[in-house]
Write an enzyme that holds these catalytic residues in place. Structure first.
Site, PDB file in Angstrom:
ATOM      1  N   LYS A  82       0.874  -1.185   0.000  1.00  0.00           N
ATOM      2  CA  LYS A  82       0.000   0.000   0.000  1.00  0.00           C
ATOM      3  C   LYS A  82       0.913   1.238   0.000  1.00  0.00           C
ATOM      4  O   LYS A  82       1.017   1.955   0.997  1.00  0.00           O
ATOM      5  CB  LYS A  82      -0.906  -0.050   1.233  1.00  0.00           C
ATOM      6  CG  LYS A  82      -1.943   1.055   1.335  1.00  0.00           C
ATOM      7  CD  LYS A  82      -2.745   0.844   2.614  1.00  0.00           C
ATOM      8  CE  LYS A  82      -3.422   2.089   3.080  1.00  0.00           C
ATOM      9  NZ  LYS A  82      -4.101   1.910   4.377  1.00  0.00           N
ATOM     10  N   VAL A 112      -6.750  -2.649   2.583  1.00  0.00           N
ATOM     11  CA  VAL A 112      -5.587  -2.157   1.828  1.00  0.00           C
ATOM     12  C   VAL A 112      -6.014  -1.747   0.426  1.00  0.00           C
ATOM     13  O   VAL A 112      -5.668  -0.662  -0.060  1.00  0.00           O
ATOM     14  CB  VAL A 112      -4.485  -3.232   1.771  1.00  0.00           C
ATOM     15  CG1 VAL A 112      -3.396  -2.835   0.767  1.00  0.00           C
ATOM     16  CG2 VAL A 112      -3.869  -3.438   3.153  1.00  0.00           C
ATOM     17  N   ASP A 115      -8.474   1.420   0.530  1.00  0.00           N
ATOM     18  CA  ASP A 115      -7.759   2.670   0.807  1.00  0.00           C
ATOM     19  C   ASP A 115      -6.956   3.138  -0.402  1.00  0.00           C
ATOM     20  O   ASP A 115      -7.031   4.298  -0.818  1.00  0.00           O
ATOM     21  CB  ASP A 115      -6.801   2.464   1.992  1.00  0.00           C
ATOM     22  CG  ASP A 115      -7.511   2.450   3.326  1.00  0.00           C
ATOM     23  OD1 ASP A 115      -8.751   2.601   3.338  1.00  0.00           O
ATOM     24  OD2 ASP A 115      -6.837   2.280   4.354  1.00  0.00           O
ATOM     25  N   LYS A 148     -12.501   7.889   3.233  1.00  0.00           N
ATOM     26  CA  LYS A 148     -11.081   8.085   3.571  1.00  0.00           C
ATOM     27  C   LYS A 148     -10.235   7.192   2.678  1.00  0.00           C
ATOM     28  O   LYS A 148     -10.449   5.979   2.621  1.00  0.00           O
ATOM     29  CB  LYS A 148     -10.819   7.722   5.038  1.00  0.00           C
ATOM     30  CG  LYS A 148     -11.180   8.775   6.043  1.00  0.00           C
ATOM     31  CD  LYS A 148     -10.685   8.326   7.416  1.00  0.00           C
ATOM     32  CE  LYS A 148     -11.028   9.304   8.501  1.00  0.00           C
ATOM     33  NZ  LYS A 148     -10.550   8.846   9.817  1.00  0.00           N
ATOM     34  N   TRP A 175     -18.967 -12.910   0.949  1.00  0.00           N
ATOM     35  CA  TRP A 175     -17.497 -12.903   0.996  1.00  0.00           C
ATOM     36  C   TRP A 175     -16.969 -13.474   2.318  1.00  0.00           C
ATOM     37  O   TRP A 175     -15.868 -14.023   2.369  1.00  0.00           O
ATOM     38  CB  TRP A 175     -16.967 -11.479   0.832  1.00  0.00           C
ATOM     39  CG  TRP A 175     -17.071 -10.900  -0.551  1.00  0.00           C
ATOM     40  CD1 TRP A 175     -17.954  -9.949  -0.976  1.00  0.00           C
ATOM     41  CD2 TRP A 175     -16.257 -11.229  -1.684  1.00  0.00           C
ATOM     42  NE1 TRP A 175     -17.740  -9.656  -2.305  1.00  0.00           N
ATOM     43  CE2 TRP A 175     -16.707 -10.425  -2.765  1.00  0.00           C
ATOM     44  CE3 TRP A 175     -15.204 -12.117  -1.898  1.00  0.00           C
ATOM     45  CZ2 TRP A 175     -16.130 -10.493  -4.034  1.00  0.00           C
ATOM     46  CZ3 TRP A 175     -14.623 -12.172  -3.156  1.00  0.00           C
ATOM     47  CH2 TRP A 175     -15.090 -11.377  -4.214  1.00  0.00           C
ATOM     48  N   ASN A 186     -11.123 -10.448  13.931  1.00  0.00           N
ATOM     49  CA  ASN A 186     -10.469  -9.138  13.857  1.00  0.00           C
ATOM     50  C   ASN A 186     -11.485  -8.044  13.493  1.00  0.00           C
ATOM     51  O   ASN A 186     -11.506  -6.969  14.079  1.00  0.00           O
ATOM     52  CB  ASN A 186      -9.356  -9.216  12.809  1.00  0.00           C
ATOM     53  CG  ASN A 186      -8.663  -7.903  12.581  1.00  0.00           C
ATOM     54  OD1 ASN A 186      -8.181  -7.278  13.513  1.00  0.00           O
ATOM     55  ND2 ASN A 186      -8.612  -7.473  11.331  1.00  0.00           N
ATOM     56  N   GLU A 267     -14.049  14.938   9.477  1.00  0.00           N
ATOM     57  CA  GLU A 267     -13.515  14.643  10.806  1.00  0.00           C
ATOM     58  C   GLU A 267     -13.141  15.902  11.574  1.00  0.00           C
ATOM     59  O   GLU A 267     -12.056  16.036  12.119  1.00  0.00           O
ATOM     60  CB  GLU A 267     -12.290  13.708  10.705  1.00  0.00           C
ATOM     61  CG  GLU A 267     -12.053  12.935  11.979  1.00  0.00           C
ATOM     62  CD  GLU A 267     -11.092  11.756  11.811  1.00  0.00           C
ATOM     63  OE1 GLU A 267     -10.609  11.284  12.823  1.00  0.00           O
ATOM     64  OE2 GLU A 267     -10.876  11.331  10.656  1.00  0.00           O
ATOM     65  N   HIS A 278      -8.832   3.622  19.430  1.00  0.00           N
ATOM     66  CA  HIS A 278      -7.772   3.707  18.434  1.00  0.00           C
ATOM     67  C   HIS A 278      -6.552   4.491  18.922  1.00  0.00           C
ATOM     68  O   HIS A 278      -5.444   4.240  18.465  1.00  0.00           O
ATOM     69  CB  HIS A 278      -8.300   4.337  17.143  1.00  0.00           C
ATOM     70  CG  HIS A 278      -9.173   3.415  16.348  1.00  0.00           C
ATOM     71  ND1 HIS A 278     -10.349   2.887  16.856  1.00  0.00           N
ATOM     72  CD2 HIS A 278      -9.044   2.920  15.094  1.00  0.00           C
ATOM     73  CE1 HIS A 278     -10.901   2.106  15.941  1.00  0.00           C
ATOM     74  NE2 HIS A 278     -10.141   2.105  14.862  1.00  0.00           N
ATOM     75  N   HIS A 282      -3.850   2.004  18.301  1.00  0.00           N
ATOM     76  CA  HIS A 282      -2.865   2.234  17.244  1.00  0.00           C
ATOM     77  C   HIS A 282      -1.447   2.182  17.778  1.00  0.00           C
ATOM     78  O   HIS A 282      -0.523   1.739  17.073  1.00  0.00           O
ATOM     79  CB  HIS A 282      -3.118   3.600  16.581  1.00  0.00           C
ATOM     80  CG  HIS A 282      -4.162   3.545  15.509  1.00  0.00           C
ATOM     81  ND1 HIS A 282      -4.805   4.668  15.026  1.00  0.00           N
ATOM     82  CD2 HIS A 282      -4.698   2.502  14.827  1.00  0.00           C
ATOM     83  CE1 HIS A 282      -5.672   4.315  14.088  1.00  0.00           C
ATOM     84  NE2 HIS A 282      -5.625   3.003  13.959  1.00  0.00           N
ATOM     85  N   CYS A 844      -4.933  -6.699  40.457  1.00  0.00           N
ATOM     86  CA  CYS A 844      -5.533  -7.760  41.276  1.00  0.00           C
ATOM     87  C   CYS A 844      -6.710  -7.237  42.088  1.00  0.00           C
ATOM     88  O   CYS A 844      -7.529  -8.018  42.574  1.00  0.00           O
ATOM     89  CB  CYS A 844      -4.492  -8.405  42.191  1.00  0.00           C
ATOM     90  SG  CYS A 844      -3.821  -7.306  43.455  1.00  0.00           S
ATOM     91  N   HIS A1188       9.441 -24.309   0.160  1.00  0.00           N
ATOM     92  CA  HIS A1188       9.994 -24.919  -1.055  1.00  0.00           C
ATOM     93  C   HIS A1188       8.883 -25.215  -2.064  1.00  0.00           C
ATOM     94  O   HIS A1188       7.820 -25.706  -1.690  1.00  0.00           O
ATOM     95  CB  HIS A1188      10.712 -26.237  -0.713  1.00  0.00           C
ATOM     96  CG  HIS A1188      11.918 -26.058   0.155  1.00  0.00           C
ATOM     97  ND1 HIS A1188      11.836 -25.632   1.455  1.00  0.00           N
ATOM     98  CD2 HIS A1188      13.239 -26.250  -0.112  1.00  0.00           C
ATOM     99  CE1 HIS A1188      13.056 -25.562   1.974  1.00  0.00           C
ATOM    100  NE2 HIS A1188      13.930 -25.935   1.046  1.00  0.00           N
ATOM    101  N   LYS A1217      13.910 -18.270   4.004  1.00  0.00           N
ATOM    102  CA  LYS A1217      14.530 -19.131   2.984  1.00  0.00           C
ATOM    103  C   LYS A1217      13.450 -19.603   2.013  1.00  0.00           C
ATOM    104  O   LYS A1217      12.536 -20.321   2.410  1.00  0.00           O
ATOM    105  CB  LYS A1217      15.204 -20.338   3.639  1.00  0.00           C
ATOM    106  CG  LYS A1217      15.887 -21.259   2.623  1.00  0.00           C
ATOM    107  CD  LYS A1217      16.376 -22.542   3.285  1.00  0.00           C
ATOM    108  CE  LYS A1217      17.018 -23.459   2.257  1.00  0.00           C
ATOM    109  NZ  LYS A1217      17.262 -24.808   2.783  1.00  0.00           N
TER     110      LYS A1217
END
Length: 1579
Positions: A82, A112, A115, A148, A175, A186, A267, A278, A282, A844, A1188, A1217
């Site tokens: 991005k 991603v 945006d 945004k 989806w 998430n 905003e 956030h 963040h 505690c 591999h 690797k």
């Protein structure tokens, strides 16, 4: 199930369309509402594997109108792409395809894509239309809505972008069917967030459906789908099973966001409410990415910001508890310290200062002032925008360690009203009674704490009642079923450290009904809960017919209650001297017994009788009347019956908790009123003000329902001579801290307050009486234990309170709250600034009063701050002691002494400690007299004392049977869990048996030795976190080799030696033997020039753990501890290990970490469980994340590699690797492009097959190579190191360099043959020649100006003269005062170094001398240039003193002056001084000419010193610096007369040359071949 299509307006237009399986609708709407000549579908390559994407693209193509076209463009997945560069590439593509302003871009993907493509649309042709088709839950409810758009920059996420509203946002829930489980969860964080800030009704609905959601998502399965001829694995979730719920949560979340955006598009204020969670989230994300996902960090941020709101007295504790519960219920983290989340984030630290720094760059900040969204209640924010919050307040909520400042800021005459939370005791009883009762009961003022949370969860698990909430979560509504629905559950009832819940539920479990598949209930808790007593209650229930088993420790949880057994009733006898909760537990369940119950309390006076009375009074409210016996003391009659729930039950505030604000008033001279606890309270602790504070000098007013305390002026409290606190035992801790500042004003008085009747407090969350004694002492307050109480001796002045070291809370709420009061009194009466007091584990207090710190700060006015946690006493790389365990005769004593020597620790043999304490002979004699059991008990006691006393800087060697005792095993495991090293020393058991059977000095076993081993084997593995396999040695050479290997091993696992990843061109050789034992002599030549050696475990003939451990031991010894790469290549990745044998694979990978290998190859296709186990337990081992492609499925441009690379980054592997399969030469070029674009981690990237050989040559880091001495290569196309170097040279990668030895005379110099041999073997193009001269200027003029100069070996007479032409000098060259190695730096600059000292140093190490010879002295014979190198080398080896002798005495004195005083150089001028040396001389270097007879005076001094070699742990060793003749006079003297081990000068010559070779070329020299060539030439 079908759901209707919903259209949600934003900024006045129906932009957002929400439905399920709406591809048709999407296509029709786009073509009807967005006519265009060009439609461009842009997505990431991951989406292309999903069938729904193929369907959507097919629909677009099928319905496309004539005159229009569809283009498709794919980008690589992940946040890493991005970027501005990727945006430019997309724009270039659009331009190249002739796209114009009428273009419509369709962005299909997650956040991603949304945006970045939105940003592309906002700037392309100054703005074109964009349609968002979000494919992840997070994108559906958050990033796709609101306009945004942005790309990331190296300095931060989303820093460059624009507001650009899409034409449509099509939210197709279908989806989500293929969304991986973690991504699904998430996204839920943002859903919960929007409900939390705006929609209380939706929040309640989310609470109700949490179990359904997690059940469906956890049930997702992996399936294979075929898309355009390729098979892909996808996660598949049964969305249909919860479609209505998911549809609603998506729709309601979107409605909140669209409403807010419509009100505040740019905003300016309201929109930043969407940033709840956030600000802090963040900051966590910035540190924990990529391991932690956005929603996971926002979840933690929401908790922290809610706690901040509570701390500021804005949000109620109940609302915080609701938020915590719902986030956990949806599988989200609620703390960065949760074990599963720490494992997921690879135990990354989140330092307080870093978090605050990350928060300081939040976009909604007001300059340097940080802003956060505060919550007023669930569904409503505090105000209409974010608020400025102080760093001090943020720090407090971010850490579990709090700083309490002196209570100095209080108003004169301060009066406060404090309402403590509901009583824990009453809350838990009310929940049990309502769950057992019939009907609906609304319980108000319930304590929302860990205890009640566990109780509610247990009631639900047992199906005891239907539980709902009212009043925005403040009121719990229990619909009881009269006990009839109680049902056994397979899931254990986890109760944390909730003692009340555990005791009450033990009796409830006796009423539970079995099911067809479940016949028992298991109660368990945390580690402390599993130590707390429950024996008397279990004994009584067992006697009454209930079958109960202890699953671990006798008399403690976990318990298994057989639900087929019945609670008979009748007479029950119960010992109630430890806990009244046992009594209450049986009382409350007794009405449901088969017969009426007579409960007789036996064994002495019952403890806390007021709590028994409380239970009886509460039972009356629920319709059951208990009668006390008139004939028998402490006996109760309980009738059969059923509870009838009252419509409403209000929980009284907790009287124990009320003692803290009341004590605050007493100590600070202020007034506090608790309005809902008075003398009619059910709770004994309501007496605290009247019976404790009033006699101590406070004014107390108590009505039926309220209590007010006004303290005397600060310092005016009086000690209480004696108080029986048996009716209010929990309040004794509060009384103790008040007593600490109480004095009677009499000179010499001890100001003693005596508290008794509290014996039960020793078995609470901790031993509270001992805890108070220990922690009061830190303040300078003396206290002592009594049999059933404590005496506190108050200070004569508050000014005498000390600022203590950190106060330990013992995970005990009452300890923490009590000491928060005393902490504020430190320095409270002083004018000068006082340090704050640190209190650990503040959270505690959540057990009974989650908001205590908030009350103390916001309502009572105390200044608090948060602080970075203190480091644990035992940490990696610290001087924590090392414990060595193992069978008798494993070599523990010898190896322990090596270990101590290598680390500079002290050695303690616990058998010796035993004999010193026993004072009657040996272990053998003790066993003969007292037996093995007595010995084991004493051994355990000594071990526990030793670990505590010698916790740092010691190596503790234990007896072989230390693991026989459960207590010792527990101590060993605890030490290891805190970061300490418990090392299992293991030898071949057959060799051990053979040795023990021939050793008469040890006590005989009562059983066969092999049986002993078989019993202990698992215990050793269980207790140790490292293992060292020590083979049987048959010669001093093998023994020396073993010592050197062990010292390298122990320095590595302890962190003293860092495992370094090469930064230059490097390689590792792949061993393909099935058993190394027969080939160990070849290994030095096979590994020549390599930086590491790979053991292909999958190619070994056995996967037995002992066999593999032996193979590793052989390899370590044979390769001189060359770093090992431990590789198990599975069949699916091209190896031989079975893919389905996960158990053996896991055991082998664990073994790799236990034996401390330097590298482990971790296949990225392994299960997540194995991967996280590896990365979270790797300690100092480096992880190579490998993948591999043997079948050539994936081109290097395929997203498979990108996804695997992102996976490797998320796992934070140390090296990546990737091995592809080249089909044509162009594949190598694609690979190199991939390499250029992926530099975040060291990358091994190669292609297999002959066509791919070029990639092996171009690879830079740790290239896998083979050897002509191996039976086969481990992969197609593998080359030897010399082949790679030769090809690299042909390509111009290496330029041929010229090297010279300079000086005079040099005709016999061995340097050319030494270096040229190395160049030839490794395939290097360089040439080494002689340049004879006595002039440094000539060297400068003729050699230093050569462009192809590789380096110079400098010998006499130029070692000093050459220094003037050096631009830099190494530290060794500066101190030795001579240069023997010149290294070109480029641009005509040179560095002077000295490897003579390394020649000496490494020669000693190669001959069995340890890396540190502490306590031994060194000896240098001669005072010339080489002597200086010898002094430097001996100091590096740790010689405590270095003695110098020379034919003349002036030169050694000059030499001594040129070295620092800490070298402790001593010039021996005569034999008398030599003979007077104290201590042992263990190392000597002869630097005198070998071709002349030795001076008699010098020889006499030499003999006197050589005779001092005594008591060393290795053979005294002399190195002869001269290499001609082969045997010098000095060598003969040392060897023949004093039996010193001798090292010939040829070894020093080769070792110093090898050091030069590595400095110049970067390659590890082939030592054996070079040494043979040099010595053959010499011969």
């Amino acid at each position: 199930m079908k759901v209707e299509l919903s259209k949600v307006p934003i900024l006045g237009k129906d932009v957002v369309h929400v439905g399920f399986d709406i591809a048709d609708h999407i296509v029709d709407t786009i073509f009807q509402s967005c006519p265009s000549s060009t439609y461009v579908v842009i997505n990431d390559t991951n989406v292309e594997k999903i069938p729904h994407y193929v369907d959507l693209c097919g629909e677009l193509q099928a319905k496309l109108k004539s005159g229009s076209r569809i283009l498709q463009y794919s980008v690589k997945p992940g946040e890493a792409h991005k970027t501005r560069e990727q945006k430019a590439a997309i724009e270039d593509y659009l331009l190249s395809e002739g796209c114009t302003r009428d273009t419509v871009i369709i962005a299909v993907g997650g956040g991603v894509i949304g945006d970045m493509i939105g940003y592309v649309a906002s700037t392309f042709m100054r703005g074109v239309r964009v349609v968002q088709v979000p494919t992840s839950l997070l994108a559906m409810v958050d990033s796709s809505i609101g306009g945004k758009t942005a790309v990331d920059t190296p300095l931060g996420k989303n820093f460059i972008g624009a507001f650009w509203q899409p034409q449509f946002v099509f939210v197709d829930i279908k989806w989500l069917e293929t969304l991986p489980k973690r991504e699904f969860i998430n996204g839920i964080a943002e859903v919960i967030k929007t409900a939390c800030i705006w929609n209380a009704e939706e929040f309640a609905r989310l609470e109700e459906n949490a179990d359904l959601f997690l059940q469906v998502v956890n049930g997702s399965k992996t399936t294979q789908v075929s898309v355009q001829g390729q098979v892909h694995e996808l996660s598949l979730t049964n969305i249909d099973a919860m479609l209505e719920h998911v549809y609603r949560l998506v729709l309601e979340s979107i409605k909140v966001k669209t409403h807010v955006v419509s009100s505040d598009e740019r905003e300016a204020g309201l929109r930043n409410l969407l940033n709840f969670g956030h600000t802090i989230g963040h900051a966590y994300e910035a540190i924990l990415t990529p391991q932690a996902l956005h929603g996971e960090c926002v979840s933690i941020g929401m908790i922290k910001e809610a706690e901040l709101s509570r701390y500021l007295n804005i949000l109620s504790p109940t609302q915080v508890a609701r938020l915590t519960k719902i986030l956990a219920a949806y599988g989200l983290p609620i703390s960065p310290d949760q074990k599963w989340f720490k494992d997921l984030t690879l135990n990354k630290k989140t330092p307080l200062d870093v978090l605050l720094k990350k928060m300081s760059i939040d976009k909604k900040n007001d300059g340097s002032k940080k802003k956060a969204v505060l919550l007023e209640t669930i569904g409503k924010c505090y105000g209409t925008s974010a608020h400025v919050v102080s760093d001090e307040d943020i720090r407090f909520v971010l850490t579990d360690e709090t700083l309490v400042y002196p209570f100095k800021t209080l108003e004169n005459g301060q009066e406060k009203t404090i309402v403590p939370p509901g009583s824990k005791s009453i809350s838990n009883r009310a929940l049990i009674l309502a769950a057992l009762g019939e009907g609906t009961c609304k319980i108000k003022n319930l304590l929302h704490s860990d205890d009640t949370k566990h109780m509610l969860h247990a009631v639900q698990q047992l199906k005891g009642a239907t539980i709902t909430w009212e009043d925005n979560g403040e009121t719990v509504v229990l619909k009881g079923h009269g006990g009839s629905t109680l049902q056994a559950t397979a899931e254990p009832l986890y109760l944390g450290n909730a003692g009340t819940a555990s005791r009450f539920l033990t009796s409830v479990a006796a009423l539970v009904n079995s099911t067809s598949s479940q016949k028992s209930v298991v109660l368990t808790g945390n580690a402390r809960m599993q130590e707390r007593p429950i024996g008397p209650l279990v004994d009584s229930l067992r006697e009454n017919g209930i079958s109960i088993d202890y699953l671990n420790k006798e008399k403690s949880l976990p318990l298994k209650i057989n639900t087929d057994s019945n609670f008979k009733g009748g007479r029950i006898e119960l010992a109630a001297t430890v806990s009244s909760q046992y009594v209450s537990s049986i009382l409350m369940c007794a009405p449901y017994a088969e017969e009426p119950v007579t409960l007789a309390l036996v064994g002495g006076k019952p403890i806390s009788k007021l709590y028994i009375d409380m239970t009886i009074k509460m039972m009356e409210k629920f319709g059951i009347y208990v009668k006390a016996s008139t004939e028998e003391p402490n006996t109760y009659h309980i009738p059969k019956g059923h509870y009838v729930n009252p419509p409403e039950y209000v929980i009284e505030s907790d009287a124990s908790s009320a003692t803290y604000p009341l004590a605050y008033a007493a100590m600070t001279g202020t007034t506090v009123t608790v309005p809902n606890i008075g003398f009619e309270s059910l709770q004994g602790d309501a007496r605290f003000a009247r019976d404790v504070l009033k006699p101590m000098g406070c004014s107390v007013t108590q009505t039926e329902t309220s209590t007010t305390v006004t303290g005397p002026p600060v310092g005016g409290l009086k000690p209480l001579k004696h108080v029986d606190m048996e009716p209010m035992t929990d309040a004794f801790l509060t009384a103790c801290v008040v007593a600490a500042v109480a004095h009677d004003g009499k000179e010499g008085s001890r100001n003693t307050t005596t508290i008794e009747g509290i014996a039960n407090q020793r078995v609470k969350e901790c031993n509270r009486i001992l805890a108070m004694v220990d922690e009061l002492a830190k303040f300078g307050v003396e206290a002592n234990e009594l049999p059933d109480g404590i005496q506190v001796h108050g200070l004569s002045s508050i000014d005498k309170l000390k600022v203590p070291e950190a106060i330990h809370s013992y995970d005990d709420h009452r300890v923490a709250m009590s000491f928060s009061l005393l902490a504020g009194m430190v320095g409270a009466t002083k004018d000068a600034l006082s340090e704050p007091v640190r209190i650990l584990e503040r959270s505690c207090t959540g057990k009974t009063w989650p908001g205590w710190w908030d009350v103390l700060h916001t309502q009572l006015g105390a200044k608090l701050d948060g602080s970075e946690p203190l480091q644990s006493a035992v940490k990696k790389n610290s001087n924590s002691s090392i414990v060595i365990i193992g069978m008798r005769a494993a070599g523990k004593t010898t190896v322990s002494s090596w270990c101590a020597n290598a680390l500079g620790f002290k050695f303690l043999d616990l058998d010796t400690v035993f004999e010193e304490q026993y004072k009657k002979g040996s272990v053998k004699e003790f066993v003969a007299e007292h037996g093995w059991d007595a010995f084991r008990a004493t051994e355990t006691k000594i071990f526990e004392e030793s670990v505590k006393k010698y916790g740092e800087g010691y190596v503790l060697s234990t007896g072989g049977g230390i693991v026989e005792g459960a207590a010792s095993r527990k101590s060993l495991k605890q030490f290891a869990s805190q970061g300490g090293i418990v090392l299992h020393l293991h030898r071949d058991i057959d060799e051990t048996i053979k040795f023990l059977n021939s050793d008469p000095t040890r006590p005989a076993y009562n059983e066969d030795i092999r049986n002993v081993w078989e019993r202990r084997e698992e215990w050793y593995k269980e207790c140790a976190n490292f293992t060292f396999y020590a083979p049987h040695c048959t010669s001093s050479t093998q023994f020396n080799q073993l010592r050197k290997t062990f010292e390298t091993f122990i320095r590595t696992i302890s962190g003293k030696r860092e495992v370094k990843i090469p930064t230059n061109r490097s390689s590792f050789v792949c061993l393909t033997f099935d058993d190394l034992a027969a080939h160990k002599e070849k290994i030095p030549d096979i590994t020549a020039g390599c930086s590491a050696v790979e053991l292909r475990v999958d190619q070994l003939k056995s996967y037995d753990l002992d066999f593999v451990a032996k193979q590793l031991s052989i390899l370590r010894l044979a390769s001189s501890s060359l770093p090992i790469i431990f590789t198990i290549r599975t069949k699916s990745q091209g190896g031989q290990f079975p893919d389905d044998d996960k158990s053996t694979l896991g055991s082998l990978l664990s073994l790799a970490l236990e034996v401390g290998v330097e590298f482990v190859d971790m296949e990225l296709t392994l299960s997540s469980e194995l991967q996280y186990s590896l990365v979270n337990n790797k300690r100092n081992t480096k992880i190579i994340g490998s993948h591999h492609d043997f079948d050539a499925k994936f081109d290097w441009n395929d997203s498979e590699w990108e996804n695997r690379y992102n996976q490797a980054l998320s796992l934070d592997v140390d090296v990546v690797k990737f091995v592809g399969t080249a089909k044509d030469f162009e594949d190598n070029l694609k690979l190199e492009q991939f390499r250029l674009q992926h530099t975040a981690k060291p990358l091994i990237a190669i292609n297999m097959t002959d066509v791919g050989k070029m990639s092996r040559v171009l690879n830079t880091v740790l290239t896998p190579v083979t050897s002509s001495l191996l039976p086969s290569a481990s992969a197609p196309g593998q080359l030897t190191l010399s082949q790679i170097n030769e090809i690299y040279t042909l390509l111009g990668g290496f330029s041929a360099k010229n090297f010279y030895v300079v000086g005079s005379p040099i005709s016999h110099s061995r340097s050319p043959v030494l270096h040229n041999t190395g160049y030839k073997i490794l395939g290097l193009p360089h040439k080494f020649e002689k340049f004879e001269t006595s002039s440094a200027s000539e060297v400068k003029d003729k050699l230093l100006s050569k462009c192809k100069l590789g380096g110079l070996a400098v010998t006499i007479p130029l070692k000093l003269d050459i220094m003037e032409f050096m631009d830099e000098l190494s530290e060794s060259a500066k101190l030795i005062g001579a240069v023997n190695t010149v290294i070109p730096l480029g641009d005509g600059k040179f560095k002077g170094d000295n490897t003579d000292w390394l020649g000496i140093y490494n020669s000693f190490l190669a001959n069995g001398v340890p890396e540190n010879v502490r306590g031994n002295s060194g000896f240098v014979i001669g005072a010339g240039g080489t002597s200086r190198a010898a002094v430097y080398a001996l100091h590096q080896l740790g010689c405590s003193d270095i003695h110098l002798v020379n034919r003349t005495v002036e030169k050694p004195h000059d030499l001594k002056k040129s070295f620092p005083s800490e070298y402790n150089l001593h010039v021996l001028e005569d034999s008398q001084q030599a003979e007077g040396i104290s201590g042992s001389v263990a190392l000597a270097v002869s630097c005198v000419p070998a071709d002349k007879p030795l001076d008699d005076n010098l020889l006499a001094r030499v003999r006197a010193v050589l005779a001092k070699a005594q008591g060393t742990s290795f053979k005294p060793t002399l190195l002869e610096a001269a290499y001609k003749p082969a045997v010098t006079p000095m060598m003969k003297t040392a060897s023949d007369e004093f039996s010193w081990h001798i090292i010939p000068g040829s070894q020093m010559l080769v070792h110093q040359g090898v050091a030069q070779f590595q400095l110049w070329t970067g390659f590890r020299a082939p030592f054996n071949a070079i040494y043979s060539a040099v010595t053959e030439e010499q011969a």
